[in-house]
Design a protein around this motif. Structure first.
Motif, mmCIF file in Angstrom:
data_model
loop_
_atom_site.group_PDB
_atom_site.id
_atom_site.type_symbol
_atom_site.label_atom_id
_atom_site.label_comp_id
_atom_site.label_asym_id
_atom_site.label_seq_id
_atom_site.Cartn_x
_atom_site.Cartn_y
_atom_site.Cartn_z
ATOM 1 N N UNK A 127 0.655 2.759 -3.191
ATOM 2 C CA UNK A 127 1.301 1.865 -2.229
ATOM 3 C C UNK A 127 1.908 2.658 -1.072
ATOM 4 N N UNK A 128 2.476 3.807 -1.381
ATOM 5 C CA UNK A 128 3.033 4.657 -0.320
ATOM 6 C C UNK A 128 1.932 5.108 0.634
ATOM 7 N N UNK A 129 0.763 5.406 0.073
ATOM 8 C CA UNK A 129 -0.374 5.824 0.912
ATOM 9 C C UNK A 129 -0.810 4.688 1.826
ATOM 10 N N UNK A 130 -0.835 3.478 1.288
ATOM 11 C CA UNK A 130 -1.220 2.302 2.088
ATOM 12 C C UNK A 130 -0.197 2.059 3.196
ATOM 13 N N UNK A 131 1.079 2.185 2.846
ATOM 14 C CA UNK A 131 2.147 1.950 3.818
ATOM 15 C C UNK A 131 2.103 2.942 4.980
ATOM 16 N N UNK A 132 1.551 4.118 4.751
ATOM 17 C CA UNK A 132 1.489 5.149 5.794
ATOM 18 C C UNK A 132 0.319 4.952 6.763
#
Length: 197
Positions: A127-132
């Motif tokens: 999810x952190x990767x998607x948010x970036x």
């Protein structure tokens, strides 16, 4: 010091066992390319192959005092190499399985607490990767991977061409993959450390 032709491999190994770095360098030079070739052929990764070469020779140096007990050094060397290659292949397979499973939204584990922790952590990292991601890449990723739209449907929803959507999705997947894999290695290492202490 340069070794003369009269130094046999047995002589060199005896010197290595006594801590002679020049003898070790000679053994390293004699076998490095062969070990690298085997590792690369099996892992198809230059980085992993180099890592295996370093790990193999590090182990030989650390265990050098036992070399006097080794009767067939070549077989001994290739056994160590095989073990490191198998370990690397397991890591690669596990990483790819985790990546594919997470991308497809399949639950990764169903059993113990440790696996659940890893699964939760991977979900958080994903999810952190998607948010970036840049805005359009994130929109394309969410529409196709989370909502299940086809490329043409996502293109129509975002008023983009299907080719542009394809490009955005490829870039998003590449960014997510890189971000997740670099951080997942750290997560796995931490869990292994916690388990052993």
């Amino acid at each position: 010091m340069a070794f003369q032709p009269e130094y046999t491999e047995i002589d060199l190994l005896k010197l290595v066992a006594e801590g002679d770095r020049n003898a070790f360098t000679q053994i390293y030079n004699n076998y490095r390319n062969k070990i690298y070739s085997i590792a690369y052929e099996l892992t198809e990764s230059t980085g992993v192959a180099e890592e295996i070469v370093q790990d193999v020779f590090l182990k030989i140096w650390v265990k050098r005092e036992t070399l006097n007990e080794v009767e067939h050094f070549r077989a001994y060397l290739f056994t160590i190499t095989r073990n490191y290659v198998f370990a690397a292949l397991k890591r690669i397979a596990r990483r790819e399985d985790l990546e594919v499973s997470a991308m497809e939204g399949v639950p990764l584990y169903h059993t113990d607490t440790e696996n659940q922790v890893l699964n939760n952590e991977y979900t958080r990292i994903l999810q952190a990767a998607i948010d970036r991601l840049p805005e359009q890449q994130r929109q394309v990723y969410n529409l196709i991977k989370k909502e299940g739209l086809k490329r043409e449907e996502a293109a129509a929803a975002l008023h983009l061409s299907p080719e542009t959507v394809k490009t955005h999705l490829a870039q998003a997947m590449r960014s997510i993959r890189t971000y997740c894999l670099t951080r997942l290695d750290v997560t796995i290492a931490l869990i292994v450390l916690i388990r052993h202490y």
